[in-house]
Structures are given as structure tokens and as C-alpha cells.
Design an enzyme around this catalytic site. Structure first.
Site, PDB file in Angstrom:
ATOM      1  N   GLU A  91       0.871  -1.259  -0.142  1.00 17.18           N
ATOM      2  CA  GLU A  91      -0.009  -0.053  -0.003  1.00 17.18           C
ATOM      3  C   GLU A  91       1.006   1.132  -0.033  1.00 17.18           C
ATOM      4  O   GLU A  91       1.759   1.271   0.884  1.00 17.18           O
ATOM      5  CB  GLU A  91      -0.893   0.194   1.319  1.00 17.18           C
ATOM      6  CG  GLU A  91      -1.788   1.281   1.228  1.00 17.18           C
ATOM      7  CD  GLU A  91      -2.663   1.432   2.338  1.00 17.18           C
ATOM      8  OE1 GLU A  91      -2.923   0.412   3.066  1.00 17.18           O
ATOM      9  OE2 GLU A  91      -3.208   2.366   2.689  1.00 17.18           O
ATOM     10  N   ASP A 143      10.618   6.755   0.133  1.00 17.81           N
ATOM     11  CA  ASP A 143       9.520   6.891  -1.022  1.00 17.81           C
ATOM     12  C   ASP A 143       9.484   5.489  -1.813  1.00 17.81           C
ATOM     13  O   ASP A 143      10.039   4.726  -2.105  1.00 17.81           O
ATOM     14  CB  ASP A 143      10.754   7.701  -1.808  1.00 17.81           C
ATOM     15  CG  ASP A 143       9.975   8.139  -3.352  1.00 17.81           C
ATOM     16  OD1 ASP A 143       8.838   7.634  -3.521  1.00 17.81           O
ATOM     17  OD2 ASP A 143      10.650   9.347  -3.944  1.00 17.81           O
ATOM     18  N   ASP A 166      -1.679  12.282  -2.794  1.00 22.24           N
ATOM     19  CA  ASP A 166      -1.971  13.544  -2.947  1.00 22.24           C
ATOM     20  C   ASP A 166      -1.998  14.058  -4.513  1.00 22.24           C
ATOM     21  O   ASP A 166      -1.455  13.837  -5.328  1.00 22.24           O
ATOM     22  CB  ASP A 166      -0.658  14.228  -2.444  1.00 22.24           C
ATOM     23  CG  ASP A 166      -0.191  13.712  -1.069  1.00 22.24           C
ATOM     24  OD1 ASP A 166      -1.104  13.851  -0.229  1.00 22.24           O
ATOM     25  OD2 ASP A 166       0.758  13.205  -0.818  1.00 22.24           O
ATOM     26  N   LYS A 170      -2.472  22.225  -8.788  1.00 18.58           N
ATOM     27  CA  LYS A 170      -2.016  23.156  -9.477  1.00 18.58           C
ATOM     28  C   LYS A 170      -1.280  22.831 -10.705  1.00 18.58           C
ATOM     29  O   LYS A 170      -0.563  21.743 -10.562  1.00 18.58           O
ATOM     30  CB  LYS A 170      -1.142  24.099  -8.396  1.00 18.58           C
ATOM     31  CG  LYS A 170      -1.685  24.763  -7.735  1.00 18.58           C
ATOM     32  CD  LYS A 170      -0.739  25.892  -6.841  1.00 18.58           C
ATOM     33  CE  LYS A 170      -1.462  26.523  -5.707  1.00 18.58           C
ATOM     34  NZ  LYS A 170      -0.734  27.064  -4.926  1.00 18.58           N
ATOM     35  N   ASP A 202     -10.588  11.215  -4.248  1.00 17.54           N
ATOM     36  CA  ASP A 202     -11.608  12.278  -4.137  1.00 17.54           C
ATOM     37  C   ASP A 202     -11.428  13.359  -5.254  1.00 17.54           C
ATOM     38  O   ASP A 202     -12.492  14.278  -4.903  1.00 17.54           O
ATOM     39  CB  ASP A 202     -11.869  12.506  -2.566  1.00 17.54           C
ATOM     40  CG  ASP A 202     -10.680  13.279  -2.397  1.00 17.54           C
ATOM     41  OD1 ASP A 202      -9.730  12.916  -2.542  1.00 17.54           O
ATOM     42  OD2 ASP A 202     -10.903  14.479  -1.800  1.00 17.54           O
ATOM     43  N   THR A 247     -10.915   5.435   4.754  1.00 17.54           N
ATOM     44  CA  THR A 247      -9.816   5.810   5.500  1.00 17.54           C
ATOM     45  C   THR A 247      -9.702   6.926   6.181  1.00 17.54           C
ATOM     46  O   THR A 247     -10.925   7.499   5.767  1.00 17.54           O
ATOM     47  CB  THR A 247      -8.508   6.024   4.471  1.00 17.54           C
ATOM     48  OG1 THR A 247      -8.856   7.196   3.630  1.00 17.54           O
ATOM     49  CG2 THR A 247      -8.386   4.833   3.350  1.00 17.54           C
ATOM     50  N   LYS A 248      -8.823   7.591   6.748  1.00 19.25           N
ATOM     51  CA  LYS A 248      -8.959   8.693   7.483  1.00 19.25           C
ATOM     52  C   LYS A 248      -8.999   9.912   6.755  1.00 19.25           C
ATOM     53  O   LYS A 248      -9.907  10.678   6.683  1.00 19.25           O
ATOM     54  CB  LYS A 248      -7.645   8.746   8.438  1.00 19.25           C
ATOM     55  CG  LYS A 248      -7.630  10.150   9.254  1.00 19.25           C
ATOM     56  CD  LYS A 248      -6.374  10.269  10.015  1.00 19.25           C
ATOM     57  CE  LYS A 248      -6.459  11.547  10.745  1.00 19.25           C
ATOM     58  NZ  LYS A 248      -4.945  11.947  11.105  1.00 19.25           N
ATOM     59  N   PHE A 249      -8.220   9.827   5.496  1.00 17.55           N
ATOM     60  CA  PHE A 249      -8.499  10.909   4.740  1.00 17.55           C
ATOM     61  C   PHE A 249      -9.592  11.039   3.942  1.00 17.55           C
ATOM     62  O   PHE A 249     -10.246  11.983   3.647  1.00 17.55           O
ATOM     63  CB  PHE A 249      -7.445  10.788   3.550  1.00 17.55           C
ATOM     64  CG  PHE A 249      -7.426  12.049   2.608  1.00 17.55           C
ATOM     65  CD1 PHE A 249      -6.470  13.100   2.870  1.00 17.55           C
ATOM     66  CD2 PHE A 249      -7.918  11.982   1.211  1.00 17.55           C
ATOM     67  CE1 PHE A 249      -6.441  14.183   2.203  1.00 17.55           C
ATOM     68  CE2 PHE A 249      -7.831  13.115   0.662  1.00 17.55           C
ATOM     69  CZ  PHE A 249      -7.088  13.980   1.092  1.00 17.55           C
ATOM     70  N   GLU A 250     -10.280   9.863   3.393  1.00 18.99           N
ATOM     71  CA  GLU A 250     -11.464   9.809   2.854  1.00 18.99           C
ATOM     72  C   GLU A 250     -12.442  10.222   3.574  1.00 18.99           C
ATOM     73  O   GLU A 250     -13.646  11.011   3.119  1.00 18.99           O
ATOM     74  CB  GLU A 250     -11.861   8.166   2.552  1.00 18.99           C
ATOM     75  CG  GLU A 250     -13.199   8.131   1.718  1.00 18.99           C
ATOM     76  CD  GLU A 250     -13.302   6.559   1.437  1.00 18.99           C
ATOM     77  OE1 GLU A 250     -12.441   5.401   1.856  1.00 18.99           O
ATOM     78  OE2 GLU A 250     -14.164   6.259   0.689  1.00 18.99           O
TER      79      GLU A 250
END
Ligand SMILES: C[S@@+](CC[C@H](N)C(=O)[O-])C[C@H]1O[C@@H](n2cnc3c(N)ncnc32)[C@H](O)[C@@H]1O
Length: 269
Positions: A91, A143, A166, A170, A202, A247-250
Site C-alpha cells: 500500500e 519513497d 496527494d 495546481k 476524491d 480511510t482517515k483521509f476519505e
């Protein structure tokens, strides 16, 4: 100054062979984890500082040496690290590991490696692994592109998961997006035939970009509706589950009302 690497800029032709044949670094190896870097590149992450709490640090000191490693230039012997042979799933950008932990518990027959650059995120996952005694997760700090290039052999992965990478919204930062043609080619190269790449985002613009780039990768075929396949035909026979915990971000994306795009591809057999 930006740290450089080529997550975004290497070409499909530059996807390296097995780790043992990776070329020596042009700078003589002075940069850590730079085994196959022949020219500067940008990273898909920004360096973020963050201190661990005292409890996190204690948990880290106890458990990291057993289940965690820094990203390195050497090929990874996953079976030796896990102490068993099992299908290997990575992941990329596991964050605080909400999905990683839940999926490992739901899929005890898989060996899961979470890769993340952000130590406080990893520390939360380390605490949960310790608390819930999850034994099929290992963690790499660094990385993920270096991991794919230098540590993972061709056709050795059963699954690759990238949840909420991420988006770098821009235009001038699009080159920093993790999911570029070259990264798709690299991931496809490391998947075994029949292996699965599962991506969720998202971000509408990044989703369009991912759909286009994924469709252009000749080693992958669509397994769900978003990628031009029929999920009901593949769900039961796929080597990893198509389900995904929030997920937390979701959770944040849901609260902001953003639509989630889910992409599932399979490596051609
Ligand atoms: C938006 S967050 C999503 C985290 C998690 N997947 C979730 O859904 O909650 C993206 C994460 O990817 C990590 N990341 C970005 N590029 C990476 C890379 N090349 N290697 C490892 N981690 C990376 C970032 O540090 C960040 O924690």
C-alpha cells in the site's frame, strides 16, 4: 529546496529490470535510497515534520525494529521478513494506516507492506499493530517509487493499493503526482500476472488523469466499471479483495461532499 527524484519524470522505457540489475547511481550513491536515479526528479510528497507523542515513541521503540525498515537500495526478501511465504500486497502512502490495519485483519492470508514517508502517520499504525497484535503487516519508511524500483522484483506483487494519493491540484505541480505513465508502467511491471492495482481518489481532475493514464498502460486491463470492466465478473476470483474500509483521509473527503472514484485494474495474464 525540493528533494529530487523521478516519480513523475521517468519514462516507460526507463522502468528498470529486476532490482539486482538496477544501474548504479550517477552520483556514486551519495543519496540514500537512490540506487537507480540517473537524473534529478521531483517527489510526490513534501517533507513534513511532526513529533511523536511520548506513548507513540515508546511503542515505536518497542515495535519498529521488528516490523519496520527504512527504504533501501537492496532487494527485499519479503518471505524472510514476514517469516512465511504468502501473496505480497503493498500500500503506497498508507498515512495513519486505517485501511492497512483493517485490510490486514480482513485478509490474514496476505502479507501486507505499508509504505509511507510521514513518521507520525506510521507511528499511529505501529501503535495499532501492537495493540491489536496484527502480524501480517510490515512497514517501510521512505519513497514508494524507490521501493518499487530497487526493492521489489518484477512480477512479484499480488496487489498494489494507492488510496487518496496527494492530488497536487495546481497545473505547475502535476509533475509531482505519483500516478504518472511511468509509475503505472513500473507498478504493472512489479505485479504478477493476474495481480491487482486498486486506486481511490476524491479529486475529480486527478481522477480523470488517472483514468486516462491507466487506460493507456498496455499491461493492465479494467476490472471494475470505472476502468471499463465488470466488477461482478472479477470480484470473486481476484487475488485481493475489492472492498475497502473508509480511510482517515476519505472521511474528510466525505464530509466535504467530494465524490470518490475507485479504479481497479488487473495485470494481463
Ligand atoms: C492524502 S494522504 C492519504 C493517506 C491514506 N492513504 C488515507 O487515505 O488516509 C497521501 C499520503 O501519501 C504519502 N506519500 C505521497 N507520496 C509518497 C511516496 N512517494 N512514497 C510514500 N508515501 C507517499 C504522503 O506522505 C501522505 O501521507
Amino acid at each position: 529546496m525540493e528533494r529530487v527524484n523521478d516519480a513523475a519524470n521517468h519514462t516507460a522505457e526507463s522502468v528498470p529490470g529486476p532490482p539486482s540489475t538496477a544501474p548504479a547511481p550517477a552520483d556514486g550513491g551519495s543519496r540514500k535510497g537512490s540506487g537507480s536515479r540517473l537524473y534529478p526528479r521531483v517527489t510526490s510528497f513534501r517533507s513534513r515534520r511532526g513529533a511523536l507523542t511520548a506513548t507513540q515513541q515508546q511503542s515505536w521503540n518497542r515495535t519498529w525494529p521488528k516490523i519496520g525498515r527504512e527504504v533501501a537500495d537492496q532487494p527485499l526478501d519479503a518471505a524472510a521478513w514476514f517469516g512465511r511465504e504468502a501473496p505480497l500486497v503493498i500500500e503506497i502512502g498508507c498515512g495513519t494506516g486505517t485501511a492497512t490495519a483493517a485490510m490486514a485483519q480482513a485478509e490474514p492470508h496476505l502479507n501486507l507492506i505499508g509504505i509511507e514517508v510521514y513518521q507520525p502517520g506510521l507511528a499511529q499504525l505501529v501503535q495499532r499493530i501492537e495493540r491489536e497484535q496484527i502480524d501480517n503487516i510490515r512497514l517501510l519508511r521512505g519513497d514508494a517509487v524507490d521501493v518499487l524500483e530497487n526493492m521489489i522484483a518484477e512480477q512479484s506483487l499480488t496487489g498494489v493499493r494507492v488510496f487518496f494519493p496527494d492530488p497536487w491540484p495546481k497545473a505547475r505541480h502535476h509533475k509531482r503526482r505519483l500516478l504518472q505513465p511511468a509509475t503505472f508502467a513500473l507498478i504493472a511491471n512489479r505485479l504478477r500476472p493476474g495481480g491487482v492495482l486498486h486506486v481511490a481518489t476524491d479529486h475529480a481532475d486527478y481522477a480523470e488523469f488517472i483514468a486516462e493514464v491507466g487506460a493507456a498502460e498496455p499491461q493492465l486491463i479494467g476490472l471494475n466499471e470505472t476502468t471499463g470492466g465488470i466488477s461482478a465478473e472479477h470480484r470473486d476470483s481476484a487475488p485481493i479483495g475489492f472492498e475497502r474500509p473508509v480511510t482517515k483521509f476519505e472521511g474528510k473527503a466525505h464530509r466535504a461532499g467530494s465524490a470518490i472514484n475507485e479504479f481497479i485494474w488487473g495485470k494481463i495474464e
